[in-house]
Motif scaffolding. Structure first.
Motif, mmCIF file in Angstrom:
data_model
loop_
_atom_site.group_PDB
_atom_site.id
_atom_site.type_symbol
_atom_site.label_atom_id
_atom_site.label_comp_id
_atom_site.label_asym_id
_atom_site.label_seq_id
_atom_site.Cartn_x
_atom_site.Cartn_y
_atom_site.Cartn_z
ATOM 1 N N ILE A 33 0.953 -1.266 0.025
ATOM 2 C CA ILE A 33 -0.066 -0.116 -0.125
ATOM 3 C C ILE A 33 0.873 1.181 -0.039
ATOM 4 O O ILE A 33 1.943 1.246 0.626
ATOM 5 N N VAL A 34 0.172 2.248 -0.406
ATOM 6 C CA VAL A 34 0.858 3.615 -0.508
ATOM 7 C C VAL A 34 0.190 4.342 1.006
ATOM 8 O O VAL A 34 0.859 4.829 1.446
ATOM 9 N N GLU A 35 -0.955 4.379 0.859
ATOM 10 C CA GLU A 35 -1.718 5.079 1.941
ATOM 11 C C GLU A 35 -2.912 4.430 2.306
ATOM 12 O O GLU A 35 -3.692 3.883 1.270
ATOM 13 N N PHE A 36 -3.615 4.508 3.417
ATOM 14 C CA PHE A 36 -4.806 4.053 3.887
ATOM 15 C C PHE A 36 -5.441 5.105 4.886
ATOM 16 O O PHE A 36 -4.511 5.691 5.559
ATOM 17 N N VAL A 37 -6.508 5.105 4.885
ATOM 18 C CA VAL A 37 -7.138 6.101 5.988
ATOM 19 C C VAL A 37 -8.001 5.207 6.798
ATOM 20 O O VAL A 37 -8.728 4.403 6.098
ATOM 21 N N GLU A 38 -8.269 5.343 7.827
ATOM 22 C CA GLU A 38 -9.278 4.445 8.808
ATOM 23 C C GLU A 38 -10.216 5.517 9.380
ATOM 24 O O GLU A 38 -9.990 6.460 9.817
ATOM 25 N N ILE A 39 -11.600 5.040 8.759
ATOM 26 C CA ILE A 39 -12.473 6.076 9.106
ATOM 27 C C ILE A 39 -13.784 5.224 9.848
ATOM 28 O O ILE A 39 -14.229 4.134 9.305
ATOM 29 N N ASP A 40 -13.994 5.811 11.087
ATOM 30 C CA ASP A 40 -15.264 5.091 11.804
ATOM 31 C C ASP A 40 -16.536 5.644 11.461
ATOM 32 O O ASP A 40 -16.565 6.995 11.180
ATOM 33 N N HIS A 41 -17.443 4.781 11.276
ATOM 34 C CA HIS A 41 -18.767 5.502 11.018
ATOM 35 C C HIS A 41 -19.721 4.876 11.923
ATOM 36 O O HIS A 41 -19.507 3.787 12.528
ATOM 37 N N GLU A 42 -21.058 5.625 12.205
ATOM 38 C CA GLU A 42 -22.128 5.140 13.070
ATOM 39 C C GLU A 42 -23.234 5.071 12.078
ATOM 40 O O GLU A 42 -23.473 5.698 11.195
ATOM 41 N N LEU A 43 -23.798 3.866 12.453
ATOM 42 C CA LEU A 43 -25.008 3.518 11.296
ATOM 43 C C LEU A 43 -26.140 4.443 11.694
ATOM 44 O O LEU A 43 -26.581 4.689 12.994
ATOM 45 N N LEU A 44 -26.761 5.074 10.576
ATOM 46 C CA LEU A 44 -27.836 5.952 10.750
ATOM 47 C C LEU A 44 -29.161 4.980 10.511
ATOM 48 O O LEU A 44 -30.268 5.196 11.092
ATOM 49 N N VAL A 45 -29.029 4.592 9.349
ATOM 50 C CA VAL A 45 -30.359 3.755 8.729
ATOM 51 C C VAL A 45 -29.889 2.418 8.424
ATOM 52 O O VAL A 45 -28.904 2.327 7.766
ATOM 53 N N SER A 46 -30.728 1.276 8.337
ATOM 54 C CA SER A 46 -30.445 0.190 7.971
ATOM 55 C C SER A 46 -31.864 -0.845 7.548
ATOM 56 O O SER A 46 -32.672 -0.533 8.207
ATOM 57 N N HIS A 47 -31.656 -1.223 6.338
ATOM 58 C CA HIS A 47 -32.680 -1.943 5.832
ATOM 59 C C HIS A 47 -32.419 -3.198 5.403
ATOM 60 O O HIS A 47 -31.457 -3.456 4.990
#
Length: 109
Positions: free
Chosen positions: A95-109
């Protein structure tokens, strides 16, 4: 991987990793990910989903989207022997680069 209840959905940890690969490393990176999935995420109770996407319009790029029961499950995932060998080991060299992004679930179907 078990049934996902409403309570588990609201508490789950979602990690997204856009990863730029070194030029010409797409096939090798995909092979490592394919080797890792059955040895790591598929046998980890706390890993709810592990998906890796390629962009057909962009070479040398992968997008990881992962869901974990909680932080402890993510820590177990990244602490596993398979992760250390394949992802932190062989994959990391591609890899050259990676970003770690945390997300919170808003909607799920």
């Amino acid at each position: 991987m078990g049934q996902i209840t409403a309570e588990r959905v609201t508490k789950m940890l979602c990690k997204v990793f856009p990863i730029e690969l070194k030029p010409g490393m797409q096939a090798e990176a995909e092979a490592i990910v394919a080797e890792f999935a059955p040895r790591g995420p598929e046998v980890e109770a706390g890993t709810l989903s592990f998906r890796v996407y390629r962009d057909p319009a962009r070479a040398d790029y992968l997008l990881f989207v992962e869901h974990f029961a909680d932080q402890a499950a993510y820590d177990a995932h990244t602490g596993s022997a398979a992760y250390k060998e394949l992802i932190a080991g062989r994959f990391a060299g591609l890899i050259v680069e990676f970003v770690e992004i945390d997300h919170e679930l808003l909607v799920s179907h």
